[in-house]
Write a protein that holds these residues in place. Sequence first.
Motif, PDB file in Angstrom:
ATOM      1  N   ILE A  36      22.314   9.450  16.212  1.00 39.91           N
ATOM      2  CA  ILE A  36      23.285  10.447  15.776  1.00 39.91           C
ATOM      3  C   ILE A  36      24.220  10.717  16.954  1.00 39.91           C
ATOM      4  N   THR A  37      25.513  10.529  16.761  1.00 41.89           N
ATOM      5  CA  THR A  37      26.481  10.781  17.822  1.00 41.89           C
ATOM      6  C   THR A  37      27.680  11.532  17.249  1.00 41.89           C
ATOM      7  N   LEU A  38      28.577  11.936  18.146  1.00 39.22           N
ATOM      8  CA  LEU A  38      29.814  12.592  17.736  1.00 39.22           C
ATOM      9  C   LEU A  38      30.993  11.631  17.742  1.00 39.22           C
ATOM     10  N   GLN A  39      30.713  10.337  17.888  1.00 39.14           N
ATOM     11  CA  GLN A  39      31.811   9.368  17.899  1.00 39.14           C
ATOM     12  C   GLN A  39      32.551   9.326  16.574  1.00 39.14           C
ATOM     13  N   THR A  40      31.824   9.505  15.482  1.00 40.64           N
ATOM     14  CA  THR A  40      32.513   9.512  14.190  1.00 40.64           C
ATOM     15  C   THR A  40      33.479  10.690  14.083  1.00 40.64           C
ATOM     16  N   LEU A  41      33.135  11.814  14.704  1.00 38.27           N
ATOM     17  CA  LEU A  41      34.059  12.948  14.741  1.00 38.27           C
ATOM     18  C   LEU A  41      35.320  12.562  15.514  1.00 38.27           C
ATOM     19  N   ALA A  42      35.155  11.845  16.617  1.00 41.02           N
ATOM     20  CA  ALA A  42      36.303  11.411  17.407  1.00 41.02           C
ATOM     21  C   ALA A  42      37.181  10.451  16.624  1.00 41.02           C
ATOM     22  N   VAL A  43      36.578   9.580  15.822  1.00 44.20           N
ATOM     23  CA  VAL A  43      37.347   8.652  14.988  1.00 44.20           C
ATOM     24  C   VAL A  43      38.183   9.426  13.974  1.00 44.20           C
ATOM     25  N   MET A  44      37.558  10.405  13.321  1.00 46.82           N
ATOM     26  CA  MET A  44      38.285  11.226  12.356  1.00 46.82           C
ATOM     27  C   MET A  44      39.434  11.967  13.024  1.00 46.82           C
ATOM     28  N   LEU A  45      39.162  12.562  14.179  1.00 40.61           N
ATOM     29  CA  LEU A  45      40.202  13.302  14.896  1.00 40.61           C
ATOM     30  C   LEU A  45      41.348  12.390  15.312  1.00 40.61           C
ATOM     31  N   ALA A  46      41.022  11.204  15.782  1.00 38.87           N
ATOM     32  CA  ALA A  46      42.062  10.266  16.217  1.00 38.87           C
ATOM     33  C   ALA A  46      43.004   9.932  15.068  1.00 38.87           C
ATOM     34  N   GLY A  47      42.448   9.597  13.912  1.00 38.37           N
ATOM     35  CA  GLY A  47      43.291   9.268  12.776  1.00 38.37           C
ATOM     36  C   GLY A  47      44.078  10.456  12.272  1.00 38.37           C
ATOM     37  N   ALA A  48      43.428  11.612  12.165  1.00 37.17           N
ATOM     38  CA  ALA A  48      44.077  12.788  11.582  1.00 37.17           C
ATOM     39  C   ALA A  48      45.146  13.369  12.497  1.00 37.17           C
ATOM     40  N   VAL A  49      44.931  13.326  13.808  1.00 42.12           N
ATOM     41  CA  VAL A  49      45.885  13.898  14.755  1.00 42.12           C
ATOM     42  C   VAL A  49      46.991  12.913  15.106  1.00 42.12           C
ATOM     43  N   LEU A  50      46.633  11.654  15.326  1.00 46.60           N
ATOM     44  CA  LEU A  50      47.587  10.671  15.852  1.00 46.60           C
ATOM     45  C   LEU A  50      48.262   9.823  14.790  1.00 46.60           C
ATOM     46  N   GLY A  51      47.733   9.808  13.576  1.00 45.24           N
ATOM     47  CA  GLY A  51      48.298   8.942  12.556  1.00 45.24           C
ATOM     48  C   GLY A  51      47.661   7.561  12.582  1.00 45.24           C
ATOM     49  N   ALA A  52      48.128   6.686  11.714  1.00 49.10           N
ATOM     50  CA  ALA A  52      47.481   5.394  11.502  1.00 49.10           C
ATOM     51  C   ALA A  52      47.535   4.489  12.723  1.00 49.10           C
ATOM     52  N   ARG A  53      48.731   4.288  13.276  1.00 51.29           N
ATOM     53  CA  ARG A  53      48.865   3.320  14.373  1.00 51.29           C
ATOM     54  C   ARG A  53      48.166   3.787  15.644  1.00 51.29           C
ATOM     55  N   TYR A  54      48.459   5.001  16.060  1.00 49.06           N
ATOM     56  CA  TYR A  54      47.922   5.473  17.328  1.00 49.06           C
ATOM     57  C   TYR A  54      46.438   5.832  17.224  1.00 49.06           C
ATOM     58  N   GLY A  55      46.012   6.308  16.054  1.00 47.06           N
ATOM     59  CA  GLY A  55      44.591   6.573  15.855  1.00 47.06           C
ATOM     60  C   GLY A  55      43.783   5.300  15.891  1.00 47.06           C
ATOM     61  N   THR A  56      44.286   4.261  15.223  1.00 50.76           N
ATOM     62  CA  THR A  56      43.609   2.966  15.251  1.00 50.76           C
ATOM     63  C   THR A  56      43.591   2.396  16.657  1.00 50.76           C
ATOM     64  N   LEU A  57      44.718   2.526  17.368  1.00 47.77           N
ATOM     65  CA  LEU A  57      44.793   2.018  18.732  1.00 47.77           C
ATOM     66  C   LEU A  57      43.752   2.684  19.621  1.00 47.77           C
ATOM     67  N   ALA A  58      43.559   3.994  19.468  1.00 48.00           N
ATOM     68  CA  ALA A  58      42.569   4.703  20.278  1.00 48.00           C
ATOM     69  C   ALA A  58      41.181   4.107  20.091  1.00 48.00           C
ATOM     70  N   VAL A  59      40.825   3.817  18.841  1.00 46.42           N
ATOM     71  CA  VAL A  59      39.508   3.239  18.561  1.00 46.42           C
ATOM     72  C   VAL A  59      39.423   1.816  19.105  1.00 46.42           C
ATOM     73  N   LEU A  60      40.489   1.050  18.953  1.00 48.13           N
ATOM     74  CA  LEU A  60      40.489  -0.334  19.438  1.00 48.13           C
ATOM     75  C   LEU A  60      40.396  -0.391  20.962  1.00 48.13           C
ATOM     76  N   ILE A  61      40.962   0.594  21.643  1.00 46.67           N
ATOM     77  CA  ILE A  61      40.829   0.644  23.101  1.00 46.67           C
ATOM     78  C   ILE A  61      39.359   0.740  23.489  1.00 46.67           C
ATOM     79  N   VAL A  62      38.629   1.608  22.809  1.00 50.56           N
ATOM     80  CA  VAL A  62      37.208   1.784  23.113  1.00 50.56           C
ATOM     81  C   VAL A  62      36.431   0.501  22.818  1.00 50.56           C
ATOM     82  N   ILE A  63      36.701  -0.116  21.675  1.00 50.60           N
ATOM     83  CA  ILE A  63      36.006  -1.357  21.326  1.00 50.60           C
ATOM     84  C   ILE A  63      36.345  -2.462  22.326  1.00 50.60           C
TER      85      ILE A  63
END
Length: 202
Positions: A36-63
């Motif tokens: 159980i982690t809070l990473q899924t919360l961070a994914v939701m926040l990234a998409g909701a705050v930054l929008g599609a392109r920048y939210g996806t980019l944030a997740v791809l940076i981590v991966i």
Amino acid sequence: MKKWTTRGLIFSALFAGVMIALSFLKIYLPISAVPITLQTLAVMLAGAVLGARYGTLAVLIVIGLCAAGFPVMGGSGGVAVLVGPTAGYIFSWPVAAFLIGLCSERMRQDKYTFPKLAAANIVFGALLVYPGGVWWLAHSTGMDSLSKALTAGMWPFLPGDLVKAVLCAGVVTAVRQVYPIERILNSDNAGWAEGDHPTISS
């Protein structure tokens, strides 16, 4: 097609850092290889705050950092993490961030913003992640039944993910009142009043 902005790229990097930090808050269950982690919360926040392109980019940076061997997944990193039992969830995150971001970009700020964001987070940030995550968990660990896979990879995590979805919606609804998503999506000088923006832009 709208250009990438310096502001958006900076926010993507910041949210990648948030996602990495939240990955260290984890609880392992005796019945599952998935913590159980809070990473899924961070994914939701990234998409909701930054929008599609920048939210996806944030997740791809981590991966990408994980693939390069940096310990960005709760202290772990390397290709082994990206082919391990949790890989199905990890590779679902960019899709989740993208779809949540698309919904967020199209939402007007009104009295229905909170329930709309909560619904988008639940559908794309929680439920969408489970099919790939549970399937890969079962495949990689040799589980021989769907019920075992669901018990190990979905049922214990679903209530928490629903809470995260609602929490994210509440946070983002408040944030959007003072920092609209358009300020991230538009040009670097968006949000400055006419005559107030600096003469030299980044």
